[in-house]
Design a protein around this motif. Structure first.
Motif, short mmCIF file in Angstrom:
data_model
loop_
_atom_site.label_atom_id
_atom_site.label_comp_id
_atom_site.label_asym_id
_atom_site.label_seq_id
_atom_site.Cartn_x
_atom_site.Cartn_y
_atom_site.Cartn_z
N MET A 1 0.92 -1.31 -0.10
CA MET A 1 -0.02 0.01 -0.11
C MET A 1 0.80 1.29 0.09
N LEU A 2 1.79 1.23 0.92
CA LEU A 2 2.65 2.46 0.90
C LEU A 2 3.63 2.64 -0.44
N SER A 3 3.95 1.47 -1.12
CA SER A 3 4.57 1.63 -2.32
C SER A 3 3.63 2.31 -3.26
N GLY A 4 2.46 1.85 -3.49
CA GLY A 4 1.36 2.41 -4.53
C GLY A 4 1.20 3.99 -4.02
N ILE A 5 1.21 4.46 -2.96
CA ILE A 5 1.34 5.82 -2.36
C ILE A 5 2.13 6.72 -3.01
N LYS A 6 3.50 5.95 -2.79
CA LYS A 6 4.56 6.60 -3.44
C LYS A 6 4.66 6.75 -4.79
N THR A 7 4.15 5.86 -5.53
CA THR A 7 4.14 5.77 -6.88
C THR A 7 3.29 6.81 -7.53
N ARG A 8 2.16 7.10 -6.61
CA ARG A 8 1.11 8.01 -7.10
C ARG A 8 1.79 9.26 -6.90
N LEU A 9 2.49 9.55 -5.91
CA LEU A 9 3.17 11.23 -5.71
C LEU A 9 4.25 11.03 -6.50
N SER A 10 4.72 10.03 -6.77
CA SER A 10 6.06 10.21 -7.86
C SER A 10 5.28 10.84 -9.17
N ASN A 11 4.07 10.10 -9.77
CA ASN A 11 3.39 10.31 -10.97
C ASN A 11 3.04 11.84 -10.91
N VAL A 12 2.54 12.19 -9.82
CA VAL A 12 1.92 13.64 -9.69
C VAL A 12 3.18 14.49 -9.84
N ARG A 13 4.17 14.29 -9.19
CA ARG A 13 5.34 15.23 -9.64
C ARG A 13 5.66 15.31 -11.06
N THR A 14 5.79 13.95 -11.64
CA THR A 14 6.14 13.97 -12.97
C THR A 14 5.32 14.60 -13.99
N ILE A 15 3.76 14.52 -13.51
CA ILE A 15 3.15 15.31 -14.44
C ILE A 15 3.09 16.85 -14.17
N LYS A 16 3.46 17.09 -13.06
CA LYS A 16 3.73 18.73 -12.89
C LYS A 16 5.22 19.09 -13.63
N THR A 17 6.08 18.26 -13.55
CA THR A 17 7.14 18.70 -14.24
C THR A 17 6.97 18.66 -15.72
N LEU A 18 6.32 17.67 -16.15
CA LEU A 18 5.88 17.62 -17.95
C LEU A 18 4.91 18.90 -18.13
N CYS A 19 3.91 19.17 -17.59
CA CYS A 19 3.30 20.42 -17.68
C CYS A 19 4.06 21.64 -17.85
N GLU A 20 4.74 21.91 -16.79
CA GLU A 20 5.49 23.21 -16.47
C GLU A 20 6.47 23.18 -17.82
N SER A 21 7.10 22.05 -18.13
CA SER A 21 8.15 22.13 -19.19
C SER A 21 7.64 22.22 -20.42
N ALA A 22 6.38 21.57 -20.72
CA ALA A 22 5.82 21.61 -22.01
C ALA A 22 5.41 23.11 -22.22
N GLU A 23 4.93 23.68 -20.98
CA GLU A 23 4.32 25.20 -21.34
C GLU A 23 5.36 26.16 -21.70
N ASN A 24 6.51 25.89 -20.86
CA ASN A 24 7.88 26.55 -21.47
C ASN A 24 8.18 26.57 -22.88
N TYR A 25 8.28 25.19 -23.17
CA TYR A 25 8.53 25.14 -24.62
C TYR A 25 7.48 25.80 -25.65
N ALA A 26 6.21 25.43 -25.10
CA ALA A 26 5.10 26.50 -26.08
C ALA A 26 5.54 27.67 -26.03
N LEU A 27 5.78 28.46 -24.81
CA LEU A 27 6.11 29.90 -24.75
C LEU A 27 7.11 30.34 -25.60
N LYS A 28 8.36 29.48 -25.55
CA LYS A 28 9.31 29.76 -26.32
C LYS A 28 8.91 29.72 -27.60
N ASP A 29 8.13 28.83 -28.14
CA ASP A 29 7.84 28.90 -29.61
C ASP A 29 6.37 29.97 -29.69
#
Length: 158
Positions: A1-29
């Protein structure tokens, strides 16, 4: 169960990173909304390196992908009579746009990437850059066709 929670939190951080980075690339374009190509560029930047490995697996250069996407943008402008090459070659690259306040809003192709990531979230243990590559590669319409063309240009002829 703890492993599942850690994975979900990691995925949320990855989504946040993807969205912020994708937005930065779009703004540069000079675009307000991130499209599939911007999410793919963001995936290439993820520290897991799986997006880069996916490119390498097909013989493409992930580092050259941004230039290939940029070349397609310039060609699209030229095809409708806009001579943007003068500005690019003359060193007049425009400053990136400023991000908008409020809720995150992606372009339709970027929203499709996010929708697919959400739909398949149980398959991402953890979410990796290669998952984004697979989603963009499987898209049938819009920007993904241009993304695939840009990636295809990077594959050496054998």
């Amino acid at each position: 169960m703890l492993s599942g929670i850690k994975t979900r939190l990691s995925n949320v951080r990855t989504i946040k990173t993807l969205c912020e980075s994708a937005e930065n690339y779009a703004l540069k374009d000079q675009q307000r909304q991130a499209g599939a190509e911007h999410f793919l560029l963001a995936a290439i930047d993820l520290p897991d390196n799986t997006a880069r490995l996916a490119f390498r697996e097909i013989g493409a250069d992930a580092a050259g992908f941004r230039d290939a996407v940029g070349a397609q943008y310039w060609e699209a402008l030229r095809s409708v009579g806009v001579n943007a090459g003068e500005h690019k070659s003359g060193g007049l690259t425009p400053e990136p746009l400023q991000g908008a306040a409020g809720l995150y809003d992606a372009a339709p192709s970027g929203a499709e990437v996010m929708k697919e990531l959400a739909a398949n979230r149980n398959d991402h243990r953890p979410l990796l850059g290669a998952h984004v590559v697979a989603i963009v590669a499987a898209m049938e319409q819009g920007a993904s066709r241009h993304v695939r063309c840009a990636a295809w240009e990077l594959i050496p002829v054998r």
